[in-house]
Design a protein around this motif. Structure first.
Motif, short mmCIF file in Angstrom:
data_model
loop_
_atom_site.label_atom_id
_atom_site.label_comp_id
_atom_site.label_asym_id
_atom_site.label_seq_id
_atom_site.Cartn_x
_atom_site.Cartn_y
_atom_site.Cartn_z
N PHE A 79 35.10 -11.16 5.41
CA PHE A 79 35.72 -12.87 5.83
C PHE A 79 33.88 -13.68 6.09
O PHE A 79 34.41 -15.28 5.79
CB PHE A 79 36.69 -13.35 6.12
N SER A 80 33.27 -12.29 6.83
CA SER A 80 32.59 -14.06 7.40
C SER A 80 31.84 -13.59 6.76
O SER A 80 30.93 -14.95 6.19
CB SER A 80 31.82 -13.26 8.95
N GLY A 81 31.44 -12.74 5.66
CA GLY A 81 29.53 -12.87 4.94
C GLY A 81 30.31 -13.67 4.29
O GLY A 81 29.08 -14.80 3.03
N PHE A 82 31.12 -13.51 3.65
CA PHE A 82 31.71 -14.32 1.98
C PHE A 82 32.99 -15.75 2.24
O PHE A 82 33.69 -15.68 1.60
CB PHE A 82 32.63 -13.59 1.28
N TYR A 83 32.50 -16.10 3.02
CA TYR A 83 33.35 -17.40 3.59
C TYR A 83 33.43 -18.16 3.08
O TYR A 83 34.20 -19.24 2.67
CB TYR A 83 33.34 -18.16 5.35
N VAL A 141 25.64 -5.68 0.47
CA VAL A 141 24.97 -6.87 0.46
C VAL A 141 24.23 -6.16 1.96
O VAL A 141 24.32 -5.62 2.89
CB VAL A 141 25.78 -7.92 1.21
N PRO A 142 23.35 -7.17 2.27
CA PRO A 142 22.64 -7.10 4.03
C PRO A 142 23.24 -6.89 4.97
O PRO A 142 23.71 -8.15 5.77
CB PRO A 142 21.60 -8.18 3.66
N LEU A 143 23.54 -5.92 5.46
CA LEU A 143 24.47 -5.61 6.84
C LEU A 143 23.38 -5.65 7.68
O LEU A 143 22.91 -4.40 7.80
CB LEU A 143 25.47 -4.88 6.26
N ASN A 144 23.34 -6.20 9.09
CA ASN A 144 22.75 -5.87 10.17
C ASN A 144 23.35 -4.37 11.29
O ASN A 144 24.60 -4.13 10.15
CB ASN A 144 22.65 -6.31 11.36
N ALA A 145 22.90 -3.73 11.99
CA ALA A 145 24.19 -2.63 12.47
C ALA A 145 25.40 -3.37 13.41
O ALA A 145 26.11 -2.29 13.49
CB ALA A 145 22.60 -1.85 14.32
N ASP A 146 25.17 -4.95 13.46
CA ASP A 146 26.60 -5.52 14.02
C ASP A 146 27.50 -5.27 13.17
O ASP A 146 28.60 -5.64 13.13
CB ASP A 146 26.44 -6.42 14.78
N HIS A 147 27.12 -5.32 11.64
CA HIS A 147 28.15 -5.20 10.46
C HIS A 147 28.00 -6.33 10.45
O HIS A 147 29.11 -7.14 9.44
CB HIS A 147 29.87 -4.26 10.52
N VAL A 148 27.34 -7.17 10.42
CA VAL A 148 27.25 -8.86 10.29
C VAL A 148 26.19 -9.39 8.80
O VAL A 148 25.17 -8.07 8.80
CB VAL A 148 26.61 -9.45 11.34
N HIS A 149 27.25 -10.10 8.17
CA HIS A 149 26.25 -10.53 6.56
C HIS A 149 24.64 -11.20 7.57
O HIS A 149 25.05 -12.37 7.62
CB HIS A 149 26.70 -11.08 5.86
N VAL A 150 24.03 -11.03 6.53
CA VAL A 150 23.04 -11.74 6.90
C VAL A 150 22.05 -12.75 5.94
O VAL A 150 20.82 -13.12 6.01
CB VAL A 150 21.91 -10.98 7.84
N GLY A 151 22.77 -12.32 5.05
CA GLY A 151 21.46 -12.47 3.80
C GLY A 151 21.89 -14.43 3.25
O GLY A 151 20.82 -14.47 2.64
N PRO A 276 32.63 5.89 -1.23
CA PRO A 276 34.09 6.16 -0.49
C PRO A 276 33.12 5.35 0.71
O PRO A 276 33.29 4.71 2.16
CB PRO A 276 33.16 7.33 0.38
N TYR A 277 32.27 3.80 0.39
CA TYR A 277 31.71 2.74 0.98
C TYR A 277 33.21 1.96 1.28
O TYR A 277 33.90 1.92 0.40
CB TYR A 277 30.38 2.44 0.44
N VAL A 278 33.32 0.95 1.76
CA VAL A 278 34.01 -0.36 2.09
C VAL A 278 33.02 -1.39 1.41
O VAL A 278 33.53 -2.54 1.45
CB VAL A 278 34.82 -0.62 2.52
N LEU A 279 31.72 -1.29 2.21
CA LEU A 279 30.92 -2.89 1.85
C LEU A 279 28.99 -1.88 2.44
O LEU A 279 29.39 -1.57 3.35
CB LEU A 279 31.39 -3.48 2.80
N PRO A 280 28.62 -1.72 1.12
CA PRO A 280 27.17 -0.95 1.64
C PRO A 280 26.46 -2.18 1.91
O PRO A 280 26.81 -3.42 1.64
CB PRO A 280 27.32 -0.78 0.08
N SER A 281 25.82 -1.20 2.92
CA SER A 281 24.28 -2.01 3.51
C SER A 281 23.41 -1.88 2.45
O SER A 281 22.72 -1.25 2.20
CB SER A 281 23.61 -1.86 4.68
N THR A 282 22.80 -2.83 2.24
CA THR A 282 21.02 -2.71 1.63
C THR A 282 20.33 -2.81 2.35
O THR A 282 18.72 -2.47 2.03
CB THR A 282 20.79 -4.42 0.26
#
Length: 342
Positions: A79-83, A141-151, A276-282
């Protein structure tokens, strides 16, 4: 079995319910410019979903609530990355709901035409953006180490996600056309059958592209449920072709049932490709959200499981009863005999 795995597939079940039911809602809304030759025809089309459209959206609320409770980390990152796209979906759903309620409040033709356009917009936008959202979830999507979408927002508009968006748009459209043909008579029913035949070819072609690309993504990721991805895509493809054949033969009930199977297995395919991912990081696989690092505590999942065991059958029973009550066709004669505001 770990309850996180159970809840992953339960959430998939809730989204299956939502996309199957609200999917034909969206499709019906999108048919208005093609099937609504006059006000009686437009009222006939709208009344096919009038008693059930808001009930169908219950599945989205349930899916969102369960996602928040069972996978809070997934919910937060999503919800933060796809707001912005999710906000646009919400506004479109509000616009559509308001239009259903206010369209009949005046007899002015211009007033009704404005709300008819809002119904179309409120149907097209979610049908497309839900596909874009799920395309990004499956692809990563581009997730950083804190699982924040940075793209950023524009990173979500990538080729695969856009293809999935066009696919859901077309699938929901033909799904809605099948429902209109099933629930109406006369000119609207005949027009719906012709429209289904016209939309068949592009829907099959685009859907085939999505299935093949999704299988390729899952194979490249070495997804443990690759067999389910392939099986889900194959069943969805066969059901879609079958639905076209049924509508050519004017077997409206079977065409709609095949459309249900198509949407059902398309969603299964997407969730199987994600597992088994729920949100993969690229960016790095270590940054990805998985069932293990995104789920709630076992105690929370236990409480949710007992609650679902009691509540879910009641929800399904009530929905089935509602559809049984409103199972009859919406005939042109009934619309003409009803008050103009109905």
């Amino acid at each position: 079995m770990d309850l996180a795995y159970v809840w992953f597939w339960l959430i998939a079940f809730f989204f299956v319910g939502y996309f199957v039911l609200d999917g034909f809602d969206f499709g019906v809304g999108m048919t208005l410019p093609f099937l609504g030759r006059d006000d009686v025809s437009r009222r006939q089309v709208i009344n096919t979903i009038g008693p059930v459209w808001d009930l169908n959206e219950t599945w989205l609320i349930v899916a969102g609530a369960c996602l928040f409770a069972s996978f809070p980390e997934w919910y937060a990152s999503l919800f933060s990355g796809f707001y912005l796209p999710l906000l646009v979906i919400l506004l479109a759903l509000i616009l559509r709901g308001v239009s259903f309620e206010y369209r009949h409040q005046r007899e002015d033709a211009a007033w009704k035409a404005r709300f008819d356009r809002m119904i179309v917009i409120g149907s097209v936008v979610p049908a497309f953006l839900w596909g874009v959202a799920f395309g990004n979830i499956v692809q990563g999507v581009p997730l950083n180490a804190d699982h924040v979408h940075v793209g950023g927002v524009f990173a979500l508009l990538n080729p695969y996600a856009l293809l999935v968006g066009v696919t859901t748009l077309l699938l929901f459209f033909v799904h809605g056309v099948y429902f209109v043909a099933l629930k109406t008579d006369g000119r609207v029913q005949a027009d719906a059958r012709r429209l289904a035949k016209f939309a068949a070819a592009p829907t099959v072609l685009v859907s085939a592209g999505t299935v093949l690309w999704t299988i390729a993504l899952a194979a490249g990721r070495e997804a443990p449920a690759l067999w389910l991805v392939i099986a889900g895509g194959a069943v969805a493809a066969v059901a879609l072709v079958a639905s076209v054949r049924f509508t050519v033969r004017e077997r409206d009930g079977r065409a709609f049932a095949a459309g249900v199977v198509t949407v059902l297995f398309a969603v299964v395919m997407l969730f199987a490709a994600l597992f088994p991912y729920v949100l993969p990081s690229t960016i790095a696989d270590a940054n990805s959200l998985t069932l293990e690092n995104a789920s709630s505590t076992p105690y929370t999942l236990q409480i949710m499981s007992w609650t679902a065991l009691v509540a879910l059958p009641l929800v399904i029973a009530y929905q089935a009863w509602t559809y049984w009550v409103f199972r009859k066709r919406v005939t042109r004669r009934s619309i003409e005999a009803a008050p103009a505001h109905a």
